[in-house]
Scaffold this motif. Structure first.
Motif, short mmCIF file in Angstrom:
data_model
loop_
_atom_site.label_atom_id
_atom_site.label_comp_id
_atom_site.label_asym_id
_atom_site.label_seq_id
_atom_site.Cartn_x
_atom_site.Cartn_y
_atom_site.Cartn_z
N ASP A 43 34.91 -0.18 39.92
CA ASP A 43 34.37 0.89 40.73
C ASP A 43 34.04 0.42 42.13
OD1 ASP A 43 34.58 2.64 38.64
OD2 ASP A 43 32.57 2.23 37.89
N ALA A 44 33.71 -0.84 42.27
CA ALA A 44 33.37 -1.36 43.59
C ALA A 44 33.62 -2.85 43.61
CB ALA A 44 31.89 -1.09 43.90
N SER A 45 33.75 -3.37 44.80
CA SER A 45 33.89 -4.81 44.96
C SER A 45 32.51 -5.39 45.18
CB SER A 45 34.77 -5.13 46.16
OG SER A 45 36.06 -4.64 45.96
N PRO A 46 31.94 -6.07 44.19
CA PRO A 46 30.60 -6.61 44.36
C PRO A 46 30.55 -7.69 45.40
CG PRO A 46 31.61 -7.45 42.35
CD PRO A 46 32.54 -6.42 42.90
N SER A 47 29.38 -7.85 46.01
CA SER A 47 29.21 -8.92 46.97
C SER A 47 29.16 -10.25 46.23
CB SER A 47 27.90 -8.72 47.75
OG SER A 47 27.95 -7.52 48.46
N HIS A 88 41.24 -3.36 52.46
CA HIS A 88 39.93 -2.84 52.09
C HIS A 88 38.88 -3.14 53.17
CE1 HIS A 88 42.06 -2.20 48.38
NE2 HIS A 88 42.34 -3.50 48.36
N ASN A 89 37.63 -2.97 52.82
CA ASN A 89 36.52 -3.15 53.74
C ASN A 89 35.29 -3.45 52.90
OD1 ASN A 89 34.16 -2.55 55.38
ND2 ASN A 89 35.48 -1.45 56.79
N PRO A 90 34.51 -4.46 53.25
CA PRO A 90 33.32 -4.78 52.46
C PRO A 90 32.38 -3.59 52.27
CG PRO A 90 33.77 -6.56 53.99
CD PRO A 90 34.70 -5.43 54.36
N GLY A 91 32.41 -2.63 53.20
CA GLY A 91 31.50 -1.48 53.10
C GLY A 91 32.03 -0.31 52.30
N ASN A 92 33.28 -0.40 51.82
CA ASN A 92 33.87 0.74 51.11
C ASN A 92 33.05 1.17 49.89
OD1 ASN A 92 35.97 0.94 52.90
ND2 ASN A 92 37.56 0.29 51.48
N THR A 119 43.45 -4.52 62.04
CA THR A 119 43.16 -3.10 61.82
C THR A 119 41.67 -2.85 61.71
OG1 THR A 119 43.40 -3.36 59.42
CG2 THR A 119 45.37 -2.67 60.66
N HIS A 120 40.93 -3.87 61.29
CA HIS A 120 39.47 -3.83 61.30
C HIS A 120 38.98 -5.26 61.13
CE1 HIS A 120 38.26 -4.68 57.05
NE2 HIS A 120 39.53 -4.37 56.84
N ASP A 121 37.71 -5.48 61.46
CA ASP A 121 37.16 -6.82 61.34
C ASP A 121 35.75 -6.76 60.76
OD1 ASP A 121 36.97 -9.53 61.45
OD2 ASP A 121 36.96 -9.70 63.63
N GLY A 122 35.57 -5.88 59.77
CA GLY A 122 34.25 -5.68 59.20
C GLY A 122 33.32 -5.01 60.18
N ASP A 123 33.90 -4.39 61.22
CA ASP A 123 33.13 -3.81 62.30
C ASP A 123 32.93 -2.30 62.15
OD1 ASP A 123 35.92 -3.72 62.57
OD2 ASP A 123 35.77 -3.20 64.69
N ARG A 124 33.33 -1.75 61.03
CA ARG A 124 33.15 -0.32 60.79
C ARG A 124 32.61 -0.14 59.38
NH1 ARG A 124 38.84 2.18 61.93
NH2 ARG A 124 38.01 3.94 60.77
N PRO A 125 31.91 0.96 59.11
CA PRO A 125 31.24 1.11 57.82
C PRO A 125 32.17 1.21 56.63
CG PRO A 125 31.05 3.13 59.12
CD PRO A 125 31.57 2.07 60.03
N PHE A 126 33.38 1.71 56.84
CA PHE A 126 34.36 1.81 55.76
C PHE A 126 35.74 1.96 56.37
CE2 PHE A 126 33.16 6.13 56.77
CZ PHE A 126 34.37 6.81 56.79
N GLY A 127 36.77 1.83 55.50
CA GLY A 127 38.14 2.03 55.97
C GLY A 127 38.61 0.93 56.92
#
Length: 326
Positions: free
Chosen positions: A70-74, A115-119, A177-185
């Protein structure tokens, strides 16, 4: 990456694909032999932590034969990967400063960290659907993780940073495309659009799979021929196949990893027509699943900083070979 379910289809062999051993012939005649030696003696630099790949590449994949988490845990303290060889972060979150010098100055490469850590904190947003030409698909997914909690999204960002540094040494202008700099996506359609608008000479989406234990190895996903709705891949099928073969060949040689033992017929190459990141691309683009996060042996590689550096080097050398045309 899952090949079952309502919005995926079984992988197909590309008519343009040659066996990986053929692709390797001009690059590394002894690559698979080297892998055999590597497998026999083991990688002394790898950690014992387990690491795996995403079940939803760019919101588009799920583990083969298993359900996506369901999610990628930290990462937990025990599952924190070795970052001892990680390059320093660049100031710019999504695009590097133009390279001043280098043999490949003027070339542009877009790196897409899957993916994105915030997804996992924005499930409503990433579950909305977007048009990928052939059908509608979720914006993105959370990705997978190792059994010890090392998230695919963390893995892909780390490798992307390493790859960026290596390509910039060659004079390549690199954009993420992203660098962890956005909340998702970003969503899968936007990931493709970033490469298109950059007029990239090559684009690579980095992932790790989330298949069953015992399924090992890497595979590179090539775009199939699609002409439907907003998707038309006909112009990029051939150059993408060349890009994918060069990356796969160099990945074997540098990392010592073998092609996946659970798909691709031992070639390390799989063709798909259900991924928006490929369907909507107008520039040569491939995905790479670097290993299986749910297999303990592969996980020990994916969580190793020294192995991730080798993975980045293999990808870099494949891309550089493609850009040089040699």
């Amino acid at each position: 990456m899952s090949y079952t379910g309502p919005e995926t289809e079984p992988p197909r062999r590309s008519p343009l694909r040659r066996p990986l051993t053929v692709a390797l012939a001009a690059l590394v005649p002894g690559a698979l032999l080297g892998w055999g030696v590597y497998a026999a003696v083991g990688d002394e630099g790898t950690r014992a932590d387990s690491a795996q790949a995403s079940p939803a590449a760019s919101g588009e994949h799920a583990p083969a034969g298993s359900a996506s988490p369901d999610a990628s845990p930290s990462p937990s303290p025990s599952g924190t990967p070795d970052a001892s060889t990680a390059p320093s972060a660049h100031a710019s979150p999504s695009a590097s400063a133009p390279a001043a010098t280098g043999p490949l100055k003027g070339k542009v490469v877009v790196i897409d960290p899957g993916h994105n850590p915030g997804n996992s904190r924005h499930t409503a947003e990433i579950n909305r659907t977007v048009d990928i030409g052939t059908h509608r698909k979720e914006c993105d997914t959370t990705g997978t993780s190792t059994n010890d909690g090392y998230a695919e999204a963390a893995f892909t960002l780390d490798v992307a940073h390493r790859l960026r540094a290596l390509l910039e040494e060659q004079g390549v202008t690199v954009r993420l495309t992203h660098d962890g700099d956005r909340p998702f996506g970003p969503c899968v359609d936007e990931r493709a659009r970033i490469g298109n608008e950059a007029h990239a000479d090559a684009a690579l989406s980095i992932h790790a799979d989330g298949s069953g234990s015992g399924n090992r190895g890497f595979h590179v996903i090539l775009p199939g021929s699609v002409r439907e709705g907003a998707a038309d891949t006909r112009a990029i099928v051939a150059p993408s196949a060349e890009l994918g073969e060069r990356i796969a060949g160099n990945f074997v040689r540098v990392t010592g990893s073998a092609p996946a033992n659970y798909l691709g017929g031992g070639t390390g190459l799989v063709t798909r027509t259900d991924l928006g990141g490929l369907n909507l691309s107008t520039v040569p683009k491939v995905f790479i699943e670097c290993g299986n996060m749910r297999d303990a042996t592969d996980a020990s590689l994916l969580t190793s900083g020294s192995w991730r550096q080798k993975a980045a080097e293999g990808m870099s050398e494949g891309i550089v070979s493609f850009l040089r045309g040699s």
